[in-house]
Design a protein around this motif. Structure first.
Motif, short mmCIF file in Angstrom:
data_model
loop_
_atom_site.label_atom_id
_atom_site.label_comp_id
_atom_site.label_asym_id
_atom_site.label_seq_id
_atom_site.Cartn_x
_atom_site.Cartn_y
_atom_site.Cartn_z
N SER A 21 42.53 -9.25 141.97
CA SER A 21 43.26 -10.53 142.01
C SER A 21 44.71 -10.28 141.59
O SER A 21 45.00 -9.35 140.85
N TRP B 265 44.36 -12.08 146.71
CA TRP B 265 43.81 -10.74 146.56
C TRP B 265 44.73 -9.68 147.14
O TRP B 265 45.41 -9.92 148.13
N THR B 266 44.71 -8.49 146.52
CA THR B 266 45.40 -7.31 147.03
C THR B 266 44.36 -6.21 147.22
O THR B 266 43.62 -5.89 146.28
N GLU B 267 44.30 -5.65 148.43
CA GLU B 267 43.35 -4.58 148.68
C GLU B 267 43.80 -3.31 147.97
O GLU B 267 44.99 -2.99 147.92
N LYS C 134 35.41 -2.42 151.11
CA LYS C 134 36.78 -2.55 150.61
C LYS C 134 36.75 -3.17 149.22
O LYS C 134 35.90 -4.00 148.91
N GLY D 128 47.73 -2.09 145.72
CA GLY D 128 46.49 -2.26 144.97
C GLY D 128 46.36 -1.24 143.85
O GLY D 128 45.97 -1.58 142.73
N TYR E 40 39.16 -5.11 146.19
CA TYR E 40 40.35 -5.93 146.00
C TYR E 40 40.50 -6.30 144.52
O TYR E 40 39.50 -6.43 143.80
#
Length: 158
Positions: A13, A32-34, A9, A85, A11
């Protein structure tokens, strides 16, 4: 032991980073955002520039290591307009600032934690790829790595 790429995965910031975080703990404290629908992560890691000097007296070229370059990740995704994301990547491309990125591998031992890689990068490009009729629309992004790669190895559970 080797592991497949599947399950990894990526990610981004949630805020621009003016400086490289000091260590994995500092990186881990970021929000964090995937980034979803990733098809290919590309490659990254340090490569030293080659510096050469040729001596006249012994007709020998000597080589030393110069500045290090962690590369550019060429990330390919299936385009998903609803993915936060991917939206963050597109927004970051419009800025001059660095963002922190995290890659989490699918290599955790039973009850343990997976390997992670952290780095700072500029989003250098975000382009749409519209190939053939039987293709998925893609979002291609170049991450210009601007720091060392901070490694966290997988760890066994307690």
């Amino acid at each position: 032991m080797i592991f497949a790429t599947n399950g990894a995965k990526l990610y981004i910031s949630d805020s621009a980073q003016n400086t490289e975080p000091a260590d994995a703990t500092t990186y881990g404290a970021l929000t964090w955002t995937e980034i979803k629908e990733v098809e290919s992560l590309g490659s990254f890691g340090d490569t030293a520039e080659e510096i050469t000097f040729t001596s006249i007296s012994d007709a020998r070229t000597r080589k030393v290591k110069g500045a290090r370059n962690a590369g550019t990740l060429e990330v390919v995704m299936g385009q998903d307009y609803s993915d936060a994301g991917q939206a963050a990547l597109i927004a970051a491309e419009k800025e001059i600032h660095d963002y922190a990125f995290k890659v989490v591998f699918n290599d955790a031992p039973d009850g343990g934690t997976p390997s992670e890689r952290y780095f700072i990068a500029k989003v250098g490009s975000a382009s749409e790829a519209l190939d053939t009729a039987n293709s998925v629309m893609k979002l291609n992004v170049s991450l210009l790595v601007d720091s060392k790669i901070t490694r966290v190895d997988a760890a066994a559970g307690v």
